[in-house]
Design a protein around this motif. Structure first.
Motif, PDB file in Angstrom:
ATOM      1  N   LEU A 311       3.741  34.603   2.486  1.00  0.00           N
ATOM      2  CA  LEU A 311       2.207  35.263   2.414  1.00  0.00           C
ATOM      3  C   LEU A 311       1.436  35.174   3.608  1.00  0.00           C
ATOM      4  CD1 LEU A 311       1.664  33.821  -1.427  1.00  0.00           C
ATOM      5  CD2 LEU A 311       2.426  36.093  -0.825  1.00  0.00           C
ATOM      6  N   GLU A 314      -2.633  34.596   3.138  1.00  0.00           N
ATOM      7  CA  GLU A 314      -3.104  33.414   2.185  1.00  0.00           C
ATOM      8  C   GLU A 314      -3.142  32.283   2.917  1.00  0.00           C
ATOM      9  OE1 GLU A 314      -3.988  33.338  -0.672  1.00  0.00           O
ATOM     10  OE2 GLU A 314      -3.646  35.353  -1.322  1.00  0.00           O
ATOM     11  N   ASN A 344      -3.387  25.784  -1.729  1.00  0.00           N
ATOM     12  CA  ASN A 344      -3.461  26.796  -2.435  1.00  0.00           C
ATOM     13  C   ASN A 344      -2.343  26.987  -3.481  1.00  0.00           C
ATOM     14  OD1 ASN A 344      -3.494  29.621  -2.876  1.00  0.00           O
ATOM     15  ND2 ASN A 344      -3.755  30.138  -0.832  1.00  0.00           N
ATOM     16  N   LYS A 346      -0.939  29.564  -4.813  1.00  0.00           N
ATOM     17  CA  LYS A 346      -0.181  30.714  -4.356  1.00  0.00           C
ATOM     18  C   LYS A 346       1.067  30.301  -3.279  1.00  0.00           C
ATOM     19  CE  LYS A 346      -3.653  34.331  -5.364  1.00  0.00           C
ATOM     20  NZ  LYS A 346      -4.504  35.387  -4.677  1.00  0.00           N
ATOM     21  N   CYS A 347       0.639  29.229  -2.649  1.00  0.00           N
ATOM     22  CA  CYS A 347       1.550  28.805  -1.514  1.00  0.00           C
ATOM     23  C   CYS A 347       2.736  28.106  -2.335  1.00  0.00           C
ATOM     24  CB  CYS A 347       0.958  28.335  -0.352  1.00  0.00           C
ATOM     25  SG  CYS A 347      -0.329  29.040   0.770  1.00  0.00           S
ATOM     26  N   GLU A 348       2.299  27.422  -3.071  1.00  0.00           N
ATOM     27  CA  GLU A 348       3.278  26.622  -4.059  1.00  0.00           C
ATOM     28  C   GLU A 348       4.298  27.348  -4.586  1.00  0.00           C
ATOM     29  OE1 GLU A 348       1.230  23.813  -6.218  1.00  0.00           O
ATOM     30  OE2 GLU A 348       0.150  22.812  -4.848  1.00  0.00           O
ATOM     31  N   ALA A 349       3.809  28.643  -5.073  1.00  0.00           N
ATOM     32  CA  ALA A 349       4.594  29.458  -5.899  1.00  0.00           C
ATOM     33  C   ALA A 349       5.600  30.212  -4.995  1.00  0.00           C
ATOM     34  CB  ALA A 349       3.880  30.404  -6.873  1.00  0.00           C
ATOM     35  N   GLY A 350       5.205  30.591  -3.664  1.00  0.00           N
ATOM     36  CA  GLY A 350       5.658  31.321  -2.983  1.00  0.00           C
ATOM     37  C   GLY A 350       6.674  30.459  -1.774  1.00  0.00           C
ATOM     38  N   CYS A 353       2.741  29.970   3.289  1.00  0.00           N
ATOM     39  CA  CYS A 353       1.563  30.993   3.610  1.00  0.00           C
ATOM     40  C   CYS A 353       1.327  30.743   4.979  1.00  0.00           C
ATOM     41  CB  CYS A 353       0.371  30.308   2.514  1.00  0.00           C
ATOM     42  SG  CYS A 353       0.633  30.546   0.948  1.00  0.00           S
TER      43      CYS A 353
END
Length: 579
Positions: A311, A314, A344, A346-350, A353
């Protein structure tokens, strides 16, 4: 105290026959216990002789004589008027006449924490240590433990040496200092002899090497120092020998009582052309042409590929959506409020970032700065030492020239209260000291030990495990004195003391110290890992240096200064992360 007689020894016939000049079948030597507490007095010895030959009409002959000078203090009665508290202002700790916990027996109590204490008892007559055996013995109970403090006694020289009872302090001249001391890396039962050098007239403190450690529990313990006429010293704890030494042995006292015959010449100077370098750089060596000193240690990994799903747009952190501005936040004093940051989600899921950058890897072309190889130095002369000259302070000695004991003083600084002194004895016979241990100390110790067993059992600690703990700690305190562990001594002592308070950690602590021990030996044998290049230090700001300066200064003054600074300083700006 009771005046009952105690039969304690049967002496060989021949020994007495030579003494009295007549045939003797048997002799019983019977010794009385002290008549009064707190005085030097004589014990009465009764010799009962069965006599043959000319004394046929008598069954026995009873011989009376007086023997064995003693000092004894039981503290059964108040010490007021007999022991004198120092008038020096530094010694504000209050001594009390108090019972030992769980007993009807009284002692001299250290009643307050973090205080200095000083109290002294003049003897009616000085006691000489030059002839025969002398036994120093007393009991101490650390009722609240001992983390930092002393519980030793100073056996003081006559006041002609330059001190007075009311002015007793740490400078008052003593002949012997004996007893427990524990603080930080110090954990020992001191025995210090102050001995006069006949050549210089200087009194030197000679410390017993590798003294026994202080028992870690809160039970009554009795400390005994036996000084023999053959220069032997024995240290007993609870009647068990813990240390044997010889006053004239350099292996047993530091510094040695007998100085070395020679000393380094203080006027000898190293010649200017003296070369102490065993190895030198090879002057003929040349740096290889392919040696690149500018090559970096690490380079980008050109084969690395950005993970799929990265990402790029992000941020790694975002404002905490649940944070709210505090009600007491003042924009003028604290500045504009901003919500604290959180990771963030979202960074943990992807896979990641932000801007992606290739990772680095070790540069195969890196060689670092070139140095010429080292070769043997043809001019090497060895490590220079000044020449030895005769020691002007050297003297020969057949036995120590002990100073007489004219008073007993307790001068300590302790962080703990509850230290109880009891049954202070000076005798010239080991059997006397043994009889006191059996009569005064052992009954109390047995009661305390039984109570401790009950408490250990209630807490789930078995008797065997409790004994194992004691032996382990005794061994650990001896191990930590090994010279090559000196760099780790304070840390190891700290771990041991924590384990003493939490016995369940004993096995873990033992394993940890064994690991340290093995690691040190491994480094000695095989050398340590080559240290990495040190990072360039950031310039220190004035704010960073202030605590360091404060730490090196006296505590009380700096605390007062800090309080003043805190009161005068403006309200600090709060970071958004502090809300």
């Amino acid at each position: 105290m009771d005046h009952g007689f105690l039969i304690y020894e049967i002496i060989d016939d021949g020994e007495i026959a030579d003494l009295v000049g007549s045939p003797v079948d048997r002799l019983l030597r019977i010794r009385s216990l002290p008549f009064r507490d707190g005085e030097i007095h004589f014990n009465m010895v009764i010799f009962v002789l069965s006599v043959r030959s000319v004394f046929k009409r008598f069954d026995c002959l009873i011989w009376f004589c007086f023997f064995d000078q003693l000092f004894y203090e039981s503290f059964d009665e108040s010490f007021d008027g007999r022991w004198i508290v120092s008038d020096k202002s530094d010694y504000s700790g209050v001594w009390k006449h108090a019972k030992s916990e769980g007993h009807e027996d009284y002692g001299l109590l250290v009643s307050e924490k973090a205080k200095k204490y000083a109290i002294v008892k003049d003897l009616d007559k000085p006691i000489t240590l030059k002839d025969g055996t002398i036994v120093l013995q007393y009991e101490v109970r650390l009722q609240n433990g001992l983390e930092c403090g002393g519980a030793y006694i100073k056996y003081l020289r006559p006041q002609e040496a330059g001190w007075t009872t009311k002015e007793f302090d740490n400078e008052s001249p003593y002949s012997i200092m004996f007893g427990p001391d524990k603080c930080g890396s110090t954990n020992k039962v001191h025995f210090i002899l102050k001995h006069k050098n006949p050549k210089t007239g200087e009194y030197v403190e000679h410390h017993l090497k590798f003294p026994p450690s202080v028992p870690y529990d809160k039970l009554s313990h009795v400390y005994t120092a036996i000084i023999k006429p053959d220069n032997e010293l024995r240290i007993l704890i609870d009647g068990e020998e813990k240390k044997k030494a010889n006053f004239l042995s350099a292996d047993d006292f530091e510094p040695a009582l007998i100085p070395s015959k020679t000393i380094p010449d203080p006027d000898d100077k190293k010649p200017e052309d003296w070369d102490e370098r065993a190895k030198i750089p090879d002057a003929d060596a040349v740096k290889p042409d392919d040696w690149d000193e500018d090559a970096p240690m690490e380079i980008e990994d050109e084969e690395a590929v950005k993970p799929e799903g990265w990402l790029d747009d992000e941020p790694e952190e975002i404002d905490d959506p649940e944070a709210t501005k505090p009600e007491d936040w003042d924009d003028e004093e604290d500045g504009e409020w901003e919500a604290p940051k959180i990771d963030n989600p979202k960074c943990e899921a992807g896979p990641g970032c932000g801007e992606w950058k290739r990772p680095t890897k070790r540069n195969p072309a890196y060689k670092g700065k070139w140095h010429a190889p080292m070769i043997d130095n043809p001019n090497y002369k060895g490590i220079w030492k000044p020449q030895e000259i005769p020691n002007p302070a050297y003297f020969e000695l057949e036995k120590p020239d002990f100073e007489p004991i004219a008073a007993l003083g307790i001068e300590i600084w302790t962080m703990q209260d509850g230290i109880l002194f009891d049954n202070v004895l000076i005798a010239d016979d080991e059997k006397v000291a043994e009889s006191y241990r059996e009569k005064t100390w052992k009954p109390k110790f047995d009661v305390e030990k039984e109570k401790q067993k009950e408490e250990d059992a209630a807490g789930g600690v078995s008797e065997g495990l409790s004994g194992f703990h004691k032996k382990v700690f005794d061994v650990l305190y001896k191990v930590v004195d090994i010279p090559f562990l000196e760099a780790y001594k304070i840390k190891i002592i700290d771990v041991i003391e924590k384990a003493e308070k939490q016995p369940n950690l004993t096995i873990g602590v033992l394993v940890s110290i064994v690991v340290v021990f093995v690691t040190v030996i491994f480094r000695i044998l095989f050398g340590g890992k080559k240290p990495a290049a040190a990072p360039v230090p950031k310039p220190e700001t004035k704010k960073d240096s202030a605590p360091a300066e404060a730490e090196g200064s006296s505590g009380g003054e700096k605390e007062e200064e800090k309080e003043k600074e805190d009161a005068a300083a403006p309200r600090p700006r709060r970071s958004r992360r502090e809300t």
